[in-house]
Design a protein around this motif. Structure first.
Motif, PDB file in Angstrom:
ATOM      1  N   ALA A 179      16.101   5.654  14.141  1.00 47.61           N
ATOM      2  CA  ALA A 179      14.902   4.862  13.868  1.00 47.61           C
ATOM      3  C   ALA A 179      13.644   5.692  14.112  1.00 47.61           C
ATOM      4  CB  ALA A 179      14.910   3.618  14.756  1.00 47.61           C
ATOM      5  N   PRO A 180      13.305   6.561  13.176  1.00 44.30           N
ATOM      6  CA  PRO A 180      12.096   7.367  13.362  1.00 44.30           C
ATOM      7  C   PRO A 180      10.843   6.495  13.386  1.00 44.30           C
ATOM      8  CG  PRO A 180      13.019   7.694  11.164  1.00 44.30           C
ATOM      9  CD  PRO A 180      13.981   6.832  11.919  1.00 44.30           C
ATOM     10  N   LEU A 181       9.868   6.937  14.154  1.00 45.62           N
ATOM     11  CA  LEU A 181       8.601   6.207  14.234  1.00 45.62           C
ATOM     12  C   LEU A 181       7.864   6.298  12.904  1.00 45.62           C
ATOM     13  CD1 LEU A 181       7.285   7.339  17.729  1.00 45.62           C
ATOM     14  CD2 LEU A 181       8.175   5.085  17.099  1.00 45.62           C
ATOM     15  N   PRO A 182       7.286   5.190  12.460  1.00 40.52           N
ATOM     16  CA  PRO A 182       6.496   5.247  11.223  1.00 40.52           C
ATOM     17  C   PRO A 182       5.136   5.882  11.507  1.00 40.52           C
ATOM     18  CG  PRO A 182       6.364   3.057  12.149  1.00 40.52           C
ATOM     19  CD  PRO A 182       7.340   3.836  13.007  1.00 40.52           C
ATOM     20  N   PRO A 183       4.528   6.466  10.500  1.00 42.46           N
ATOM     21  CA  PRO A 183       3.166   6.983  10.693  1.00 42.46           C
ATOM     22  C   PRO A 183       2.228   5.843  11.095  1.00 42.46           C
ATOM     23  CG  PRO A 183       4.110   7.796   8.637  1.00 42.46           C
ATOM     24  CD  PRO A 183       5.040   6.747   9.159  1.00 42.46           C
ATOM     25  N   GLU A 184       1.284   6.152  11.958  1.00 42.26           N
ATOM     26  CA  GLU A 184       0.364   5.134  12.480  1.00 42.26           C
ATOM     27  C   GLU A 184      -0.420   4.440  11.362  1.00 42.26           C
ATOM     28  OE1 GLU A 184      -0.815   2.581  15.086  1.00 42.26           O
ATOM     29  OE2 GLU A 184       0.546   4.180  15.660  1.00 42.26           O
ATOM     30  N   GLU A 185      -0.814   5.188  10.333  1.00 42.19           N
ATOM     31  CA  GLU A 185      -1.575   4.562   9.239  1.00 42.19           C
ATOM     32  C   GLU A 185      -0.718   3.556   8.464  1.00 42.19           C
ATOM     33  OE1 GLU A 185       0.012   8.418   7.477  1.00 42.19           O
ATOM     34  OE2 GLU A 185      -0.885   7.850   9.366  1.00 42.19           O
ATOM     35  N   VAL A 186       0.585   3.796   8.403  1.00 38.35           N
ATOM     36  CA  VAL A 186       1.490   2.860   7.731  1.00 38.35           C
ATOM     37  C   VAL A 186       1.616   1.589   8.566  1.00 38.35           C
ATOM     38  CG1 VAL A 186       3.848   2.511   6.875  1.00 38.35           C
ATOM     39  CG2 VAL A 186       2.718   4.712   6.544  1.00 38.35           C
TER      40      VAL A 186
ATOM     41  N   VAL B 176      11.641   5.558   2.565  1.00 34.48           N
ATOM     42  CA  VAL B 176      10.444   4.924   3.132  1.00 34.48           C
ATOM     43  C   VAL B 176      10.671   4.652   4.622  1.00 34.48           C
ATOM     44  CG1 VAL B 176       9.778   3.859   0.938  1.00 34.48           C
ATOM     45  CG2 VAL B 176      11.167   2.561   2.559  1.00 34.48           C
ATOM     46  N   PRO B 177       9.589   4.593   5.405  1.00 37.37           N
ATOM     47  CA  PRO B 177       9.741   4.280   6.823  1.00 37.37           C
ATOM     48  C   PRO B 177       9.926   2.781   7.051  1.00 37.37           C
ATOM     49  CG  PRO B 177       7.440   4.667   6.331  1.00 37.37           C
ATOM     50  CD  PRO B 177       8.210   4.943   5.061  1.00 37.37           C
ATOM     51  N   VAL B 178      10.390   2.461   8.236  1.00 41.15           N
ATOM     52  CA  VAL B 178      10.439   1.078   8.703  1.00 41.15           C
ATOM     53  C   VAL B 178       9.289   0.887   9.676  1.00 41.15           C
ATOM     54  CG1 VAL B 178      11.702  -0.537  10.198  1.00 41.15           C
ATOM     55  CG2 VAL B 178      12.922   0.751   8.427  1.00 41.15           C
ATOM     56  N   VAL B 179       8.579  -0.235   9.522  1.00 41.91           N
ATOM     57  CA  VAL B 179       7.556  -0.625  10.487  1.00 41.91           C
ATOM     58  C   VAL B 179       8.146  -1.806  11.267  1.00 41.91           C
ATOM     59  CG1 VAL B 179       5.215  -1.469  10.855  1.00 41.91           C
ATOM     60  CG2 VAL B 179       5.687   0.126   8.975  1.00 41.91           C
ATOM     61  N   PRO B 180       8.480  -1.592  12.535  1.00 40.04           N
ATOM     62  CA  PRO B 180       9.130  -2.644  13.319  1.00 40.04           C
ATOM     63  C   PRO B 180       8.139  -3.574  14.015  1.00 40.04           C
ATOM     64  CG  PRO B 180       9.157  -0.612  14.558  1.00 40.04           C
ATOM     65  CD  PRO B 180       8.475  -0.317  13.246  1.00 40.04           C
ATOM     66  N   LEU B 181       7.583  -4.536  13.273  1.00 43.98           N
ATOM     67  CA  LEU B 181       6.673  -5.508  13.880  1.00 43.98           C
ATOM     68  C   LEU B 181       7.446  -6.592  14.638  1.00 43.98           C
ATOM     69  CD1 LEU B 181       3.901  -5.922  11.158  1.00 43.98           C
ATOM     70  CD2 LEU B 181       4.015  -4.321  13.082  1.00 43.98           C
TER      71      LEU B 181
ATOM     72  N   ALA C 216      -1.499  -0.429   8.055  1.00 42.89           N
ATOM     73  CA  ALA C 216      -1.488  -1.076   6.734  1.00 42.89           C
ATOM     74  C   ALA C 216      -0.555  -2.283   6.733  1.00 42.89           C
ATOM     75  CB  ALA C 216      -1.066  -0.077   5.655  1.00 42.89           C
ATOM     76  N   ALA C 217       0.588  -2.170   7.407  1.00 42.54           N
ATOM     77  CA  ALA C 217       1.535  -3.286   7.478  1.00 42.54           C
ATOM     78  C   ALA C 217       0.922  -4.469   8.225  1.00 42.54           C
ATOM     79  CB  ALA C 217       2.821  -2.838   8.151  1.00 42.54           C
ATOM     80  N   LYS C 218       0.239  -4.187   9.316  1.00 46.85           N
ATOM     81  CA  LYS C 218      -0.401  -5.258  10.089  1.00 46.85           C
ATOM     82  C   LYS C 218      -1.502  -5.934   9.277  1.00 46.85           C
ATOM     83  CE  LYS C 218       0.636  -3.438  14.661  1.00 46.85           C
ATOM     84  NZ  LYS C 218       0.088  -2.841  15.898  1.00 46.85           N
ATOM     85  N   ARG C 219      -2.266  -5.133   8.514  1.00 47.09           N
ATOM     86  CA  ARG C 219      -3.322  -5.724   7.666  1.00 47.09           C
ATOM     87  C   ARG C 219      -2.701  -6.629   6.600  1.00 47.09           C
ATOM     88  NH1 ARG C 219      -5.474  -0.535   7.929  1.00 47.09           N
ATOM     89  NH2 ARG C 219      -4.635  -0.008   5.874  1.00 47.09           N
ATOM     90  N   GLN C 220      -1.607  -6.167   5.965  1.00 50.33           N
ATOM     91  CA  GLN C 220      -0.979  -6.972   4.916  1.00 50.33           C
ATOM     92  C   GLN C 220      -0.417  -8.265   5.499  1.00 50.33           C
ATOM     93  OE1 GLN C 220       1.616  -4.878   2.209  1.00 50.33           O
ATOM     94  NE2 GLN C 220       2.626  -6.767   1.573  1.00 50.33           N
ATOM     95  N   LEU C 221       0.199  -8.194   6.657  1.00 48.73           N
ATOM     96  CA  LEU C 221       0.756  -9.397   7.277  1.00 48.73           C
ATOM     97  C   LEU C 221      -0.364 -10.365   7.667  1.00 48.73           C
ATOM     98  CD1 LEU C 221       3.237 -10.918   8.216  1.00 48.73           C
ATOM     99  CD2 LEU C 221       3.068  -9.688  10.397  1.00 48.73           C
TER     100      LEU C 221
ATOM    101  N   ALA D 157       0.823  -1.207   0.000  1.00 54.87           N
ATOM    102  CA  ALA D 157       0.000   0.000   0.000  1.00 54.87           C
ATOM    103  C   ALA D 157       0.860   1.261   0.000  1.00 54.87           C
ATOM    104  CB  ALA D 157      -0.911  -0.003   1.223  1.00 54.87           C
ATOM    105  N   GLU D 158       0.276   2.329  -0.510  1.00 56.81           N
ATOM    106  CA  GLU D 158       0.913   3.647  -0.421  1.00 56.81           C
ATOM    107  C   GLU D 158       0.603   4.220   0.955  1.00 56.81           C
ATOM    108  OE1 GLU D 158       2.715   5.491  -2.557  1.00 56.81           O
ATOM    109  OE2 GLU D 158       2.665   4.109  -4.250  1.00 56.81           O
ATOM    110  N   PRO D 159       1.496   4.891   1.623  1.00 57.87           N
ATOM    111  CA  PRO D 159       2.891   5.038   1.230  1.00 57.87           C
ATOM    112  C   PRO D 159       3.653   3.758   1.546  1.00 57.87           C
ATOM    113  CG  PRO D 159       2.522   6.139   3.327  1.00 57.87           C
ATOM    114  CD  PRO D 159       1.191   5.607   2.862  1.00 57.87           C
ATOM    115  N   HIS D 160       4.606   3.449   0.732  1.00 56.59           N
ATOM    116  CA  HIS D 160       5.368   2.215   0.888  1.00 56.59           C
ATOM    117  C   HIS D 160       6.222   2.268   2.155  1.00 56.59           C
ATOM    118  CE1 HIS D 160       4.015   0.799  -2.941  1.00 56.59           C
ATOM    119  NE2 HIS D 160       4.399   1.926  -3.515  1.00 56.59           N
ATOM    120  N   ALA D 161       6.612   1.090   2.624  1.00 54.42           N
ATOM    121  CA  ALA D 161       7.455   0.963   3.812  1.00 54.42           C
ATOM    122  C   ALA D 161       8.150  -0.390   3.762  1.00 54.42           C
ATOM    123  CB  ALA D 161       6.612   1.063   5.083  1.00 54.42           C
ATOM    124  N   LEU D 162       9.169  -0.547   4.568  1.00 52.74           N
ATOM    125  CA  LEU D 162       9.790  -1.849   4.793  1.00 52.74           C
ATOM    126  C   LEU D 162       9.341  -2.312   6.168  1.00 52.74           C
ATOM    127  CD1 LEU D 162      13.416  -1.330   3.422  1.00 52.74           C
ATOM    128  CD2 LEU D 162      11.430  -2.334   2.282  1.00 52.74           C
TER     129      LEU D 162
END
Length: 114
Positions: A92-99, A72-77, A102-107, A34-39
């Motif tokens: 390690a900046p915090l990723p936006p909450e919406e990102v 792109v931000p990092v989402v540290p799951l 989105a990462a949790k939904r994709q996983l 999803a946009e915006p992309h992230a790792l």
């Protein structure tokens, strides 16, 4: 640690570390569709013979460096990556909450990503 080499295998979602040619550890991740992309980091493993040598920290630092270079931000799951990010907020900046959502939904929709 002799010489740590880190290789990014984006297709497989693996950032792997090798200590003088010997496999030492990995950060398993995926790129957010999803946009915006992230790792998105989902798991970190260091081989028992390489524990305590800074392998995990080096992997995570490189993971954040790659994301920054790509803009792109990092989402540290991954719990380890999340703890590392807490200890190194300047790297390690915090990723936006919406990102993160989105990462949790994709996983959740594609558990094979981890």
């Amino acid at each position: 640690m002799a010489e740590l080499t880190i290789r990014d295998d984006r297709e497989k979602g693996r950032l792997e570390a090798f200590d003088d040619g010997d496999y030492a550890g990995v950060v398993v991740y995926f790129a957010l569709d999803a946009e915006p992309h992230a790792l998105v980091a989902v798991h970190t493993v260091v081989e028992a013979t390489h524990e305590g040598k800074g392998v995990a920290g080096a992997l995570v630092r490189e993971f954040y460096r790659i994301a920054a270079a790509e803009g792109v931000p990092v989402v540290p799951l991954c719990p380890y990556v999340a703890k590392w990010a807490e200890r190194h907020p300047e790297e390690a900046p915090l990723p936006p909450e919406e990102v993160t959502r989105a990462a949790k939904r994709q996983l959740k929709a594609s558990p094979e990503l981890w």
